[in-house]
Design a protein around this motif. Structure first.
Motif, PDB file in Angstrom:
ATOM      1  N   ASP A 184       0.813  -1.208   0.000  1.00 57.65           N
ATOM      2  CA  ASP A 184       0.000   0.000   0.000  1.00 57.65           C
ATOM      3  C   ASP A 184       0.849   1.261   0.000  1.00 57.65           C
ATOM      4  OD1 ASP A 184      -2.410  -1.427   0.023  1.00 57.65           O
ATOM      5  OD2 ASP A 184      -2.365  -1.592   2.215  1.00 57.65           O
ATOM      6  N   ASP A 185       2.121   1.140   0.381  1.00 63.24           N
ATOM      7  CA  ASP A 185       3.019   2.285   0.475  1.00 63.24           C
ATOM      8  C   ASP A 185       4.228   2.077  -0.434  1.00 63.24           C
ATOM      9  OD1 ASP A 185       4.652   4.400   1.131  1.00 63.24           O
ATOM     10  OD2 ASP A 185       4.874   3.847   3.243  1.00 63.24           O
ATOM     11  N   PRO A 186       4.240   2.687  -1.633  1.00 64.95           N
ATOM     12  CA  PRO A 186       5.349   2.503  -2.570  1.00 64.95           C
ATOM     13  C   PRO A 186       6.712   2.926  -2.016  1.00 64.95           C
ATOM     14  CG  PRO A 186       3.509   3.607  -3.650  1.00 64.95           C
ATOM     15  CD  PRO A 186       3.184   3.522  -2.191  1.00 64.95           C
ATOM     16  N   HIS A 187       6.733   3.734  -0.967  1.00 61.23           N
ATOM     17  CA  HIS A 187       8.004   4.148  -0.372  1.00 61.23           C
ATOM     18  C   HIS A 187       8.761   2.968   0.257  1.00 61.23           C
ATOM     19  CE1 HIS A 187       5.871   8.037  -0.612  1.00 61.23           C
ATOM     20  NE2 HIS A 187       7.076   8.426  -1.024  1.00 61.23           N
ATOM     21  N   LEU A 188       8.052   1.888   0.526  1.00 62.42           N
ATOM     22  CA  LEU A 188       8.694   0.701   1.082  1.00 62.42           C
ATOM     23  C   LEU A 188       9.724   0.109   0.125  1.00 62.42           C
ATOM     24  CD1 LEU A 188       5.641  -1.053   2.765  1.00 62.42           C
ATOM     25  CD2 LEU A 188       7.488   0.218   3.886  1.00 62.42           C
ATOM     26  N   PHE A 189       9.556   0.365  -1.165  1.00 65.34           N
ATOM     27  CA  PHE A 189      10.516  -0.136  -2.145  1.00 65.34           C
ATOM     28  C   PHE A 189      11.894   0.491  -1.949  1.00 65.34           C
ATOM     29  CE2 PHE A 189       6.654  -1.347  -4.472  1.00 65.34           C
ATOM     30  CZ  PHE A 189       6.969  -2.665  -4.758  1.00 65.34           C
ATOM     31  N   GLN A 190      11.942   1.736  -1.531  1.00 64.28           N
ATOM     32  CA  GLN A 190      13.233   2.386  -1.264  1.00 64.28           C
ATOM     33  C   GLN A 190      13.964   1.666  -0.145  1.00 64.28           C
ATOM     34  OE1 GLN A 190      11.928   6.351  -0.410  1.00 64.28           O
ATOM     35  NE2 GLN A 190      12.006   6.991  -2.558  1.00 64.28           N
ATOM     36  N   GLN A 191      13.245   1.352   0.899  1.00 59.52           N
ATOM     37  CA  GLN A 191      13.813   0.649   2.044  1.00 59.52           C
ATOM     38  C   GLN A 191      14.344  -0.721   1.624  1.00 59.52           C
ATOM     39  OE1 GLN A 191      10.835   0.706   5.102  1.00 59.52           O
ATOM     40  NE2 GLN A 191      12.181  -0.231   6.593  1.00 59.52           N
ATOM     41  N   TRP A 192      13.550  -1.449   0.864  1.00 54.38           N
ATOM     42  CA  TRP A 192      13.921  -2.786   0.422  1.00 54.38           C
ATOM     43  C   TRP A 192      15.084  -2.758  -0.559  1.00 54.38           C
ATOM     44  CZ3 TRP A 192      12.563  -4.851  -4.627  1.00 54.38           C
ATOM     45  CH2 TRP A 192      12.933  -6.186  -4.779  1.00 54.38           C
ATOM     46  N   SER A 193      15.017  -1.890  -1.568  1.00 53.55           N
ATOM     47  CA  SER A 193      16.043  -1.878  -2.608  1.00 53.55           C
ATOM     48  C   SER A 193      17.403  -1.442  -2.073  1.00 53.55           C
ATOM     49  CB  SER A 193      15.614  -1.008  -3.787  1.00 53.55           C
ATOM     50  OG  SER A 193      15.467   0.338  -3.396  1.00 53.55           O
ATOM     51  N   ALA A 194      17.444  -0.725  -0.955  1.00 56.62           N
ATOM     52  CA  ALA A 194      18.720  -0.319  -0.361  1.00 56.62           C
ATOM     53  C   ALA A 194      19.567  -1.534   0.015  1.00 56.62           C
ATOM     54  CB  ALA A 194      18.476   0.556   0.861  1.00 56.62           C
ATOM     55  N   HIS A 195      18.935  -2.654   0.325  1.00 53.79           N
ATOM     56  CA  HIS A 195      19.662  -3.880   0.675  1.00 53.79           C
ATOM     57  C   HIS A 195      20.315  -4.538  -0.541  1.00 53.79           C
ATOM     58  CE1 HIS A 195      18.035  -3.935   4.728  1.00 53.79           C
ATOM     59  NE2 HIS A 195      16.816  -3.835   4.241  1.00 53.79           N
ATOM     60  N   TRP A 196      19.891  -4.117  -1.730  1.00 53.35           N
ATOM     61  CA  TRP A 196      20.295  -4.807  -2.958  1.00 53.35           C
ATOM     62  C   TRP A 196      20.993  -3.913  -3.973  1.00 53.35           C
ATOM     63  CZ3 TRP A 196      19.898  -9.846  -2.503  1.00 53.35           C
ATOM     64  CH2 TRP A 196      19.011 -10.352  -1.563  1.00 53.35           C
ATOM     65  N   GLN A 197      21.098  -2.632  -3.713  1.00 51.48           N
ATOM     66  CA  GLN A 197      21.570  -1.693  -4.733  1.00 51.48           C
ATOM     67  C   GLN A 197      22.992  -1.971  -5.218  1.00 51.48           C
ATOM     68  OE1 GLN A 197      21.053   2.137  -3.011  1.00 51.48           O
ATOM     69  NE2 GLN A 197      22.702   1.880  -1.540  1.00 51.48           N
ATOM     70  N   ASP A 198      23.783  -2.678  -4.446  1.00 47.37           N
ATOM     71  CA  ASP A 198      25.131  -3.025  -4.903  1.00 47.37           C
ATOM     72  C   ASP A 198      25.123  -4.149  -5.935  1.00 47.37           C
ATOM     73  OD1 ASP A 198      24.267  -4.711  -2.775  1.00 47.37           O
ATOM     74  OD2 ASP A 198      26.336  -5.403  -2.470  1.00 47.37           O
ATOM     75  N   LEU A 199      24.029  -4.910  -6.014  1.00 46.28           N
ATOM     76  CA  LEU A 199      23.946  -6.058  -6.910  1.00 46.28           C
ATOM     77  C   LEU A 199      22.899  -5.915  -8.015  1.00 46.28           C
ATOM     78  CD1 LEU A 199      24.057  -8.926  -4.254  1.00 46.28           C
ATOM     79  CD2 LEU A 199      25.952  -8.039  -5.632  1.00 46.28           C
ATOM     80  N   VAL A 200      21.925  -5.018  -7.810  1.00 45.43           N
ATOM     81  CA  VAL A 200      20.762  -4.972  -8.708  1.00 45.43           C
ATOM     82  C   VAL A 200      20.380  -3.526  -9.021  1.00 45.43           C
ATOM     83  CG1 VAL A 200      18.314  -5.599  -8.911  1.00 45.43           C
ATOM     84  CG2 VAL A 200      19.868  -7.100  -7.679  1.00 45.43           C
ATOM     85  N   GLU A 201      19.972  -3.299 -10.276  1.00 46.25           N
ATOM     86  CA  GLU A 201      19.313  -2.043 -10.664  1.00 46.25           C
ATOM     87  C   GLU A 201      17.831  -2.378 -10.848  1.00 46.25           C
ATOM     88  OE1 GLU A 201      21.187  -0.410 -14.110  1.00 46.25           O
ATOM     89  OE2 GLU A 201      23.145  -0.359 -13.131  1.00 46.25           O
ATOM     90  N   PHE A 202      16.958  -1.507 -10.321  1.00 46.06           N
ATOM     91  CA  PHE A 202      15.530  -1.791 -10.289  1.00 46.06           C
ATOM     92  C   PHE A 202      14.718  -0.900 -11.197  1.00 46.06           C
ATOM     93  CE2 PHE A 202      17.105  -3.124  -6.151  1.00 46.06           C
ATOM     94  CZ  PHE A 202      16.465  -4.322  -5.954  1.00 46.06           C
ATOM     95  N   GLU A 203      13.693  -1.493 -11.799  1.00 44.86           N
ATOM     96  CA  GLU A 203      12.581  -0.775 -12.410  1.00 44.86           C
ATOM     97  C   GLU A 203      11.359  -1.231 -11.630  1.00 44.86           C
ATOM     98  OE1 GLU A 203      12.041  -0.737 -16.756  1.00 44.86           O
ATOM     99  OE2 GLU A 203      13.944  -1.854 -16.797  1.00 44.86           O
ATOM    100  N   ILE A 204      10.575  -0.282 -11.126  1.00 48.59           N
ATOM    101  CA  ILE A 204       9.387  -0.623 -10.333  1.00 48.59           C
ATOM    102  C   ILE A 204       8.205   0.049 -10.994  1.00 48.59           C
ATOM    103  CG2 ILE A 204       8.290  -0.500  -8.080  1.00 48.59           C
ATOM    104  CD1 ILE A 204      11.211  -0.408  -6.930  1.00 48.59           C
ATOM    105  N   VAL A 205       7.256  -0.774 -11.463  1.00 45.08           N
ATOM    106  CA  VAL A 205       6.138  -0.283 -12.261  1.00 45.08           C
ATOM    107  C   VAL A 205       4.823  -0.696 -11.617  1.00 45.08           C
ATOM    108  CG1 VAL A 205       5.080  -0.314 -14.556  1.00 45.08           C
ATOM    109  CG2 VAL A 205       7.563  -0.601 -14.326  1.00 45.08           C
ATOM    110  N   PRO A 206       3.942   0.264 -11.293  1.00 43.99           N
ATOM    111  CA  PRO A 206       2.614  -0.116 -10.798  1.00 43.99           C
ATOM    112  C   PRO A 206       1.836  -0.819 -11.893  1.00 43.99           C
ATOM    113  CG  PRO A 206       2.912   2.294 -10.749  1.00 43.99           C
ATOM    114  CD  PRO A 206       4.121   1.704 -11.375  1.00 43.99           C
ATOM    115  N   VAL A 207       1.158  -1.899 -11.525  1.00 41.58           N
ATOM    116  CA  VAL A 207       0.355  -2.636 -12.529  1.00 41.58           C
ATOM    117  C   VAL A 207      -1.062  -2.853 -12.026  1.00 41.58           C
ATOM    118  CG1 VAL A 207       2.298  -3.771 -13.612  1.00 41.58           C
ATOM    119  CG2 VAL A 207       1.183  -4.891 -11.696  1.00 41.58           C
TER     120      VAL A 207
END
Length: 76
Positions: free
Chosen positions: A53-76
């Motif tokens: 329900d809160d798209p800002h949670l993706f920032q929190q989650w992706s911070a754990h992975w930013q050294d290994l992954v680049e993200f595209e996050i698209v609402p569907v």
């Protein structure tokens, strides 16, 4: 709300990503829910369906992975 998360593995190093998942899990913050995922046959990208329900949670989650992954996050 549903989101399609497209993960581009840096240096096409899926092995490093899966190693971290085995060691630490998905590291999802409370309120961000994994639904399902698919990986390309050449292991260069992963597609994840996630829900929150809160798209800002993706920032929190992706911070754990930013050294290994680049993200595209698209609402569907």
């Amino acid at each position: 709300m549903l989101f399609m998360v497209i993960e581009h593995f840096k240096n096409r190093d899926a092995e490093a990503v899966y190693r971290r998942v085995r060691e630490k899990g998905r590291m999802l913050p409370e309120g961000l829910h994994y639904v399902s995922s698919w990986v390309e046959s050449n292991f260069s990208r992963c597609f994840q369906l996630m829900e929150c329900d809160d798209p800002h949670l993706f920032q929190q989650w992706s911070a754990h992975w930013q050294d290994l992954v680049e993200f595209e996050i698209v609402p569907v």
